[in-house]
Write a protein that holds these residues in place. Structure first.
Motif, PDB file in Angstrom:
ATOM      1  N   ASP A 202      -1.566  -4.277   0.736  1.00 54.52           N
ATOM      2  CA  ASP A 202      -0.262  -3.682   0.391  1.00 54.52           C
ATOM      3  C   ASP A 202       0.409  -3.180   1.673  1.00 54.52           C
ATOM      4  O   ASP A 202       1.599  -3.434   1.900  1.00 54.52           O
ATOM      5  N   HIS A 206       3.924  -4.467   3.265  1.00 56.26           N
ATOM      6  CA  HIS A 206       5.056  -3.584   3.599  1.00 56.26           C
ATOM      7  C   HIS A 206       5.567  -3.879   5.008  1.00 56.26           C
ATOM      8  O   HIS A 206       6.772  -3.988   5.244  1.00 56.26           O
ATOM      9  N   HIS A 270       7.191  -8.226  -3.183  1.00 53.95           N
ATOM     10  CA  HIS A 270       7.212  -7.074  -4.099  1.00 53.95           C
ATOM     11  C   HIS A 270       7.992  -7.380  -5.383  1.00 53.95           C
ATOM     12  O   HIS A 270       7.625  -6.894  -6.455  1.00 53.95           O
ATOM     13  N   HIS A 284      -1.626  -3.551  -7.578  1.00 56.61           N
ATOM     14  CA  HIS A 284      -0.392  -3.867  -6.837  1.00 56.61           C
ATOM     15  C   HIS A 284      -0.674  -4.593  -5.515  1.00 56.61           C
ATOM     16  O   HIS A 284      -0.063  -5.624  -5.221  1.00 56.61           O
ATOM     17  N   ASN A 288       0.243  -8.486  -4.510  1.00 62.17           N
ATOM     18  CA  ASN A 288       1.017  -8.823  -3.304  1.00 62.17           C
ATOM     19  C   ASN A 288       0.296  -9.871  -2.470  1.00 62.17           C
ATOM     20  O   ASN A 288       0.907 -10.831  -1.989  1.00 62.17           O
TER      21      ASN A 288
HETATM   22 FE   LIG Z   1       3.781  -2.089  -2.090  1.00 63.16          FE
END
Ligand SMILES: [Fe+2]
Length: 388
Positions: A202, A206, A270, A284, A288
């Protein structure tokens, strides 16, 4: 002539970084103006010695804490409502959010809603909705992350599940940024290998999506590049040996750098991940990581130059976009991450509906190639079939 070099920049907050610094929790609360903290966490963390230790540290420091520990893995509106009841019943003047992204998001949302009269969904991160809030009523938050991934501790939003519509809603306000962060890598030592990999991916997503997002934000770009470098160096090490404190520290910093960078924007990784997570409760960061290569390939023409720069910064074996794609596929494999959304339990019959939701996700606007329903559908099909 006007210059195109314009942006709104906001930088994070006071961060106390280092092993053992959770011992400074009471001092951090005082710095944030909190005397009666509501400690918000999830049932798993609540059973760990670190939760009892945190409460004890607060008491010894002369504060009057109480505990709200019912946060679900994808925090819900009813979680926030119950937390608000606890906040008001205990006359708390701030929140200590202790845990992974879910507990941090819930803690931030509870502290934010503590000062509002409108319903929470009025503050969904669309346009200028945040201006509806009573900023003066927002209670201060001290954030203490126990995972290295979402970087919610240095973010200004919370993702909350709307149970009625089964959608994940981003609630945003600049005042949701925690007043003080205690970033103690020792708190992440117990994270199992799979969660280390998923949350770490994650953070990687990002940094990657922030770097590729449109817009002029050289601070975010610089932070994103260094975050990517930290993930490359530290995530395989933290995954292989969870006791490697230097690798844990690197990942904790990278997670915060990821969320700092993504105020510039995110993208289709996302946008696809949010509706999948909302519908099937998939993790999550894992989601991703599964969709990441398919989105990179979709964006290829628009990101080739930036991908080549990442390949140079990361000193990858192969230059250019292909080097980055190889690296992502290799990293995904080394971390034992599934290759398709079918393997996550997404059925083929749902792809149309997921594409519709992905196209209206607030992150979709940041994708470097415009992606509406047909484009999202194509990426979902590729991610379903495992076709790079
Ligand atoms: Fe995220």
């Amino acid at each position: 002539m006007t210059s195109p070099l314009r942006g709104n920049w906001s930088y994070p907050t006071a961060i106390r970084f280092g092993e053992g610094r959770v011992g400074e929790l009471a001092e951090a609360c005082r710095e944030a103006g909190i005397g009666r903290p509501l400690v918000v966490t999830d049932p798993g963390v609540a059973q760990l010695p670190m939760a009892a230790a945190a409460i004890e540290t607060l008491r010894r420091g002369g504060l009057e804490p109480s505990l709200y520990a019912d946060v679900k893995p994808n925090p819900t509106e009813s979680n926030i409502a119950a937390g608000l009841d606890a906040l008001r019943a205990g006359r708390h003047d701030g929140v200590v959010a202790l845990g992974g992204g879910s507990a941090l998001d819930a803690g931030k949302a509870i502290a934010f809603m503590g000062g509002q009269t409108r319903p929470m969904w009025d503050f969904e991160d669309i346009g200028d909705n945040w201006r509806r809030a009573n900023a003066a009523g927002i209670l201060p938050v001290v954030a203490v992350p126990t995972t290295a991934g979402t970087g919610s501790e240095t973010g200004r939003a919370a993702v909350i599940l709307n149970e009625a519509t089964r959608t994940k809603v981003v609630v945003f306000h600049p005042g949701m940024m925690p007043r003080v962060v205690i970033a103690d890598p020792a708190l992440t030592l117990g994270l199992p290998a799979n969660l280390t990999a998923w949350t770490g991916m994650d953070a990687f997503a990002h940094c990657l999506e922030a770097y590729f997002a449109l817009g002029f934000h050289p601070y975010a770009d610089g932070i994103a590049l260094e975050g990517l470098r930290l993930v490359k160096r530290c995530l395989p090490a933290a995954h292989a040996d969870g006791r490697d404190l230097a690798a844990r520290a690197g990942m904790l910093a990278a997670a915060q750098m990821g969320s700092t960078a993504f105020q510039k924007g995110l993208g289709a990784i996302h946008s696809l991940s949010h509706p999948i997570g909302a519908a099937y409760d998939t993790h999550h960061g894992l989601t991703n990581a599964v969709v990441m290569p398919y989105v990179l390939v979709f964006n290829r023409a628009a990101i080739a130059d930036k991908a080549a720069h990442i390949a140079r910064v990361l000193d990858l074996a192969r230059p250019g976009f292909d080097g980055l794609l190889d690296f992502v596929l290799d990293l995904r494999g080394r971390l034992g991450i599934a290759e398709t959304i079918a393997a996550l339990g997404v059925p083929a019959r749902d792809l149309d509906r997921l594409a519709e939701r992905a196209a209206i996700d607030p992150t979709a606007g940041g994708n470097p190639v415009p992606a509406g329903v047909p484009e999202m559908r194509r990426m979902l099909q590729a991610a379903f079939d495992g076709r790079i």
